[in-house]
Design an enzyme around this catalytic site. Structure first.
Site, PDB file in Angstrom:
ATOM      1  CG  ASP A  41      -4.276  -0.264   9.074  1.00  0.00           C
ATOM      2  OD1 ASP A  41      -3.250  -0.506   9.797  1.00  0.00           O
ATOM      3  OD2 ASP A  41      -4.136   0.582   8.090  1.00  0.00           O
ATOM      4  CB  CYS A  87      -0.898   0.054   1.231  1.00  0.00           C
ATOM      5  SG  CYS A  87      -2.304   0.997   0.978  1.00  0.00           S
TER       6      CYS A  87
END
Length: 219
Positions: A132, A6
């Site tokens: 996350d 990412c």
């Protein structure tokens, strides 16, 4: 093991990630919280167009407004989205209604044991979850470089066995195998753990991370 790199901001990093065996890359578009990794929808489009068919482009966004989300998806021509915000389930349902073929991932900020119940409202609306970390002090949501309590993430994986779950948050080549062993996720997602000092991606760090994550799959 599904591996997503990412925070990609340029085409050369995306192509290196693809060559090294990444299954997906995350392109941050539509910023609401603190992060240095955002790009425009047109930059995201150009990067995604350059990817081989085997690598999935994921539009990662803080945006919650359905009209704006649809606009960003149209501009970027990306067909997978990661909703990295506190968007309401009704809005996710609205987005799904407008774009029935869209692949949707929803972020879950793992803060405490209470986080285990959070995905329930979204479980039938999305194609997967991304677990996350959040930095409450800075307001940074994702890309924090901080791990969270993996035992909570493991509980989430066990509670929602029908939904693919991706583990993120402070992962790097040194801890990803331990993380996978503990949590047993569908996939892993890395941003800061693959950065070079200039803020772009370090090919050596990407290579080491992907190798460690994929090695766990066969062991």
């Amino acid at each position: 093991m599904y591996v997503k790199i990412c925070g990609i901001r340029r085409q050369e990093d995306a192509l290196i990630a693809a060559k090294l065996g990444a299954d997906a890359i995350g392109l941050l578009v539509g910023q609401k919280h603190n992060s240095p990794d955002f790009v425009s929808a047109t930059v995201a489009r150009d990067i995604s167009r350059a990817l081989p068919p085997s690598v999935e482009a994921v539009l990662v966004t803080h945006v919650e407004d359905v009209d704006e989300l649809e606009r960003l998806l149209q501009e970027s021509e990306i067909t997978t989205i990661q909703l990295h915000s506190e968007i309401a389930p009704s809005s996710v349902g609205g987005l799904r209604g407008r774009l029935p073929h869209l692949k949707i991932f929803k972020s879950v900020s793992v803060i405490s044991a209470d986080s285990v119940a959070y995905p329930e409202a979204f479980a039938k609306l999305v194609d997967g979850f991304v677990l996350d970390s959040i930095n409450l002090a800075t307001g940074q949501v994702g890309g924090t470089g901080k791990t969270h309590d993996w035992s909570v993430s493991r509980e989430i994986v066990m509670r929602y066995p029908e939904v693919p779950i991706i583990l993120a948050g402070g992962l790097n080549s040194e801890n990803v195998r331990s993380a996978i062993e503990c949590v047993r996720p569908f996939g892993v997602d890395v941003n800061s753990g693959t950065k070079a000092s200039d803020g772009f991606k370090d090919p050596r760090k990407m290579e080491a991370f992907i190798a460690q994550a994929k090695h766990e799959q066969s062991s």
